[in-house]
Write a protein that holds these residues in place. Structure first.
Motif, mmCIF file in Angstrom:
data_model
loop_
_atom_site.group_PDB
_atom_site.id
_atom_site.type_symbol
_atom_site.label_atom_id
_atom_site.label_comp_id
_atom_site.label_asym_id
_atom_site.label_seq_id
_atom_site.Cartn_x
_atom_site.Cartn_y
_atom_site.Cartn_z
ATOM 1 N N LEU A 217 1.027 -1.198 -0.045
ATOM 2 C CA LEU A 217 0.188 0.089 -0.132
ATOM 3 C C LEU A 217 0.918 1.166 0.038
ATOM 4 C CD1 LEU A 217 -3.134 -0.815 2.392
ATOM 5 C CD2 LEU A 217 -2.779 -1.204 -0.015
ATOM 6 N N GLY A 218 2.053 1.090 0.424
ATOM 7 C CA GLY A 218 2.858 2.231 0.790
ATOM 8 C C GLY A 218 2.399 3.599 1.274
ATOM 9 N N LEU A 219 1.791 3.032 2.518
ATOM 10 C CA LEU A 219 1.119 4.308 3.325
ATOM 11 C C LEU A 219 2.406 5.280 4.075
ATOM 12 C CD1 LEU A 219 -1.848 2.226 4.589
ATOM 13 C CD2 LEU A 219 -1.765 3.969 2.819
ATOM 14 N N THR A 220 1.987 6.235 4.791
ATOM 15 C CA THR A 220 2.821 6.916 5.512
ATOM 16 C C THR A 220 2.142 7.312 7.072
ATOM 17 O OG1 THR A 220 2.363 8.998 4.879
ATOM 18 C CG2 THR A 220 3.999 7.980 3.644
ATOM 19 N N GLU A 221 2.441 7.886 7.988
ATOM 20 C CA GLU A 221 1.723 8.365 9.225
ATOM 21 C C GLU A 221 0.693 9.153 8.863
ATOM 22 O OE1 GLU A 221 4.481 9.790 12.239
ATOM 23 O OE2 GLU A 221 5.543 7.604 12.266
ATOM 24 N N ALA A 222 0.765 10.155 7.766
ATOM 25 C CA ALA A 222 -0.082 11.017 7.291
ATOM 26 C C ALA A 222 -1.519 10.292 6.709
ATOM 27 C CB ALA A 222 0.211 11.988 6.298
ATOM 28 N N ASN A 223 -1.498 8.917 6.509
ATOM 29 C CA ASN A 223 -2.648 8.211 6.151
ATOM 30 C C ASN A 223 -3.508 7.716 7.459
ATOM 31 O OD1 ASN A 223 -0.412 7.517 3.669
ATOM 32 N ND2 ASN A 223 -2.730 7.864 3.145
ATOM 33 N N PHE A 224 -2.818 8.026 8.663
ATOM 34 C CA PHE A 224 -3.545 7.617 9.865
ATOM 35 C C PHE A 224 -3.903 8.927 10.752
ATOM 36 C CE2 PHE A 224 -1.471 4.051 7.903
ATOM 37 C CZ PHE A 224 -2.299 3.039 8.189
ATOM 38 N N PRO A 225 -4.909 9.801 10.488
ATOM 39 C CA PRO A 225 -5.207 10.770 11.479
ATOM 40 C C PRO A 225 -5.878 10.472 12.599
ATOM 41 C CG PRO A 225 -6.512 10.683 9.439
ATOM 42 C CD PRO A 225 -5.527 9.534 9.378
ATOM 43 N N ILE A 226 -6.466 9.221 12.599
ATOM 44 C CA ILE A 226 -7.164 8.827 13.876
ATOM 45 C C ILE A 226 -6.681 7.608 14.451
ATOM 46 C CG2 ILE A 226 -9.316 8.087 14.632
ATOM 47 C CD1 ILE A 226 -10.855 9.102 11.910
ATOM 48 N N LEU A 227 -6.557 7.629 16.090
ATOM 49 C CA LEU A 227 -5.699 6.653 16.650
ATOM 50 C C LEU A 227 -6.760 6.267 17.614
ATOM 51 C CD1 LEU A 227 -3.530 4.892 17.584
ATOM 52 C CD2 LEU A 227 -2.670 6.825 18.928
ATOM 53 N N THR A 228 -7.166 5.088 17.886
ATOM 54 C CA THR A 228 -7.651 4.306 19.094
ATOM 55 C C THR A 228 -7.222 3.198 19.125
ATOM 56 O OG1 THR A 228 -10.001 3.744 19.752
ATOM 57 C CG2 THR A 228 -9.824 3.574 17.382
ATOM 58 N N GLU A 229 -7.392 2.785 20.686
ATOM 59 C CA GLU A 229 -7.019 1.150 21.024
ATOM 60 C C GLU A 229 -8.341 0.418 21.133
ATOM 61 O OE1 GLU A 229 -4.692 1.629 24.679
ATOM 62 O OE2 GLU A 229 -2.946 2.659 23.754
ATOM 63 N N SER A 230 -9.529 0.956 20.822
ATOM 64 C CA SER A 230 -10.725 0.254 20.903
ATOM 65 C C SER A 230 -11.215 -0.308 19.565
ATOM 66 C CB SER A 230 -11.830 1.058 21.344
ATOM 67 O OG SER A 230 -13.098 0.475 21.249
ATOM 68 N N TYR A 231 -11.397 -1.642 19.376
ATOM 69 C CA TYR A 231 -11.976 -2.095 18.117
ATOM 70 C C TYR A 231 -13.268 -1.761 17.804
ATOM 71 C CZ TYR A 231 -7.811 -5.135 17.461
ATOM 72 O OH TYR A 231 -6.477 -5.549 17.236
ATOM 73 N N ILE A 232 -14.026 -1.658 19.022
ATOM 74 C CA ILE A 232 -15.522 -1.208 18.693
ATOM 75 C C ILE A 232 -15.502 0.324 18.164
ATOM 76 C CG2 ILE A 232 -17.435 -0.825 20.043
ATOM 77 C CD1 ILE A 232 -16.845 -3.661 19.804
ATOM 78 N N VAL A 233 -14.595 0.988 18.776
ATOM 79 C CA VAL A 233 -14.848 2.532 18.294
ATOM 80 C C VAL A 233 -14.211 2.640 16.829
ATOM 81 C CG1 VAL A 233 -13.569 4.902 18.721
ATOM 82 C CG2 VAL A 233 -14.178 3.296 20.580
ATOM 83 N N MET A 234 -13.007 1.844 16.598
ATOM 84 C CA MET A 234 -12.680 1.888 15.281
ATOM 85 C C MET A 234 -13.790 1.378 14.351
ATOM 86 S SD MET A 234 -11.640 -0.396 12.585
ATOM 87 C CE MET A 234 -11.323 -2.175 13.312
ATOM 88 N N TRP A 235 -14.372 0.253 14.412
ATOM 89 C CA TRP A 235 -15.520 -0.156 13.676
ATOM 90 C C TRP A 235 -16.589 0.797 13.592
ATOM 91 C CZ3 TRP A 235 -15.445 -2.783 9.639
ATOM 92 C CH2 TRP A 235 -16.534 -3.497 9.180
ATOM 93 N N GLU A 236 -17.015 1.605 14.804
ATOM 94 C CA GLU A 236 -18.123 2.680 14.597
ATOM 95 C C GLU A 236 -17.623 3.835 13.608
ATOM 96 O OE1 GLU A 236 -20.968 2.760 15.495
ATOM 97 O OE2 GLU A 236 -20.870 0.462 16.106
ATOM 98 N N LEU A 237 -16.182 4.194 13.724
ATOM 99 C CA LEU A 237 -15.908 5.140 12.706
ATOM 100 C C LEU A 237 -15.825 4.779 11.314
ATOM 101 C CD1 LEU A 237 -12.605 6.164 14.949
ATOM 102 C CD2 LEU A 237 -14.447 7.654 14.380
ATOM 103 N N VAL A 238 -15.683 3.541 10.975
ATOM 104 C CA VAL A 238 -15.690 2.926 9.689
ATOM 105 C C VAL A 238 -16.870 3.061 9.257
ATOM 106 C CG1 VAL A 238 -15.190 0.902 8.277
ATOM 107 C CG2 VAL A 238 -13.570 1.518 9.982
ATOM 108 N N LYS A 239 -17.951 2.554 10.018
ATOM 109 C CA LYS A 239 -19.237 2.563 9.606
ATOM 110 C C LYS A 239 -19.872 4.072 9.365
ATOM 111 C CE LYS A 239 -20.817 -0.157 12.801
ATOM 112 N NZ LYS A 239 -21.693 -0.920 13.847
ATOM 113 N N GLN A 240 -19.269 4.975 10.109
ATOM 114 C CA GLN A 240 -19.965 6.300 10.197
ATOM 115 C C GLN A 240 -18.947 7.076 8.779
ATOM 116 O OE1 GLN A 240 -22.191 7.992 11.700
ATOM 117 N NE2 GLN A 240 -22.529 6.134 12.744
ATOM 118 N N GLY A 241 -18.288 6.457 8.149
ATOM 119 C CA GLY A 241 -17.623 6.828 6.654
ATOM 120 C C GLY A 241 -16.533 7.909 7.091
#
Length: 299
Positions: A217-241
């Motif tokens: 994929l060739g990603l950098t830290e700039a591609n990761f503007p959101i950080l969470t240690e919770s999988y539930i929170v991560m999944w809700e963020l994904v579902k919210q677009g």
């Protein structure tokens, strides 16, 4: 200066001693509370209570963390011995139990605990109504030697000689996003098309970026503007677009609001292990639940 005190002559509550032990090892009340699965104020009261019973200060505050006092350092060695002994006694007693009825605790990550375990536990309770189940939600590896759980579902093979493990399958970790988010990206068709995409980061150490980049994929830290240690929170963020996330395909494919990103991209694969302490596998109840989980989780 060596502190001379006969700790064996002091009687105190083991729950308070355990609170002190985990706080000392975790370095803060908040981390210890998470490790023990209790509220931080409750943990703090237990540590304070132990200090009052002993008449000494065990910790000093350093920034947001805690550091042991000389008295705390001396006590820590004795409490560690107590913890190890208590664990051995508990494991030995449980291992000798042939009663099918009773309590059992199962440790799993957030997503497995919230999605995979409920239907399995429902079937288990129907088959064995005398077994009471506690689900321990922990994204870190629960310490089975300390009896933080009886059985654990993990994505890595344990190395401790006192643990037994059975590989029940492998899982595919796949990228997901909402159709609207992919539309905003211009419907990416190649890894290069994700160069401006946002991802939810689940790993402060950079392991997630490294893993995804192993797929080209060739990603950098700039591609990761959101950080969470919770999988539930991560999944809700994904579902919210909000961004792209990665999850076990068995769970992700069941969510109607999201789709796979680059469906032909090779998934990240990881094993699924069922783990228990060697001593408890002689318990009829533990063995029954262990085998039930192994069959239900088999892929």
């Amino acid at each position: 200066m060596q502190i001379c005190m006969d700790w064996r002559a002091v009687k105190f509550d083991w729950n308070k001693a355990r609170a002190f032990l985990v706080t000392a090892e975790e370095g803060s009340l908040s981390a210890a509370a998470r490790a023990l699965g209790m509220a931080q104020p409750t943990l703090g009261r237990q540590v304070d209570g132990l200090e009052q019973e002993l008449g000494i200060a065990l910790f000093e505050r350093v920034g947001r963390g805690l550091t042991l006092t000389p008295s705390g350092i001396e006590l820590l060695a004795h409490v560690r011995e107590m913890g190890a002994a208590a664990g051995r006694v508990s494991l030995s007693a449980l291992g000798q139990s042939q009663a099918l009825e009773g309590n059992i605790s199962i440790s799993a990550s957030e997503t497995y605990a919230a999605v995979l375990l409920p239907p399995i536990v429902t079937r288990l309770r129907e088959a064995e109504p005398g077994i009471q189940v506690e689900i321990v939600v922990a994204n870190h590896a629960s310490n089975l030697l300390r009896r933080e759980a009886d059985i654990a579902i993990r994505n890595f093979r344990p190395t401790e000689p006192d643990l037994v493990a059975k590989k029940v399958g492998t899982a595919d970790a796949v990228l997901y996003a909402t159709p609207d988010y992919l539309r905003r990206l211009g419907y990416p068709a190649t890894p290069y098309d994700l160069r401006h995409a946002s991802f939810v980061n689940m790993d402060r150490s950079g392991g997630m970026i490294k893993g995804l980049n192993s797929l080209g994929l060739g990603l950098t830290e700039a591609n990761f503007p959101i950080l969470t240690e919770s999988y539930i929170v991560m999944w809700e963020l994904v579902k919210q677009g909000a961004a792209i996330g990665i999850l076990d395909a068995l769970i992700g494919d069941a969510e109607p609001g999201v789709v796979r990103v680059l469906p032909d991209l090779e998934p990240l694969t990881f094993p699924i292990w069922l783990v228990a302490h060697r001593d408890v596998t002689t318990s009829r109840r533990i063995r029954r639940v262990y085998d039930f989980l192994a069959d239900a989780l088999h892929r």
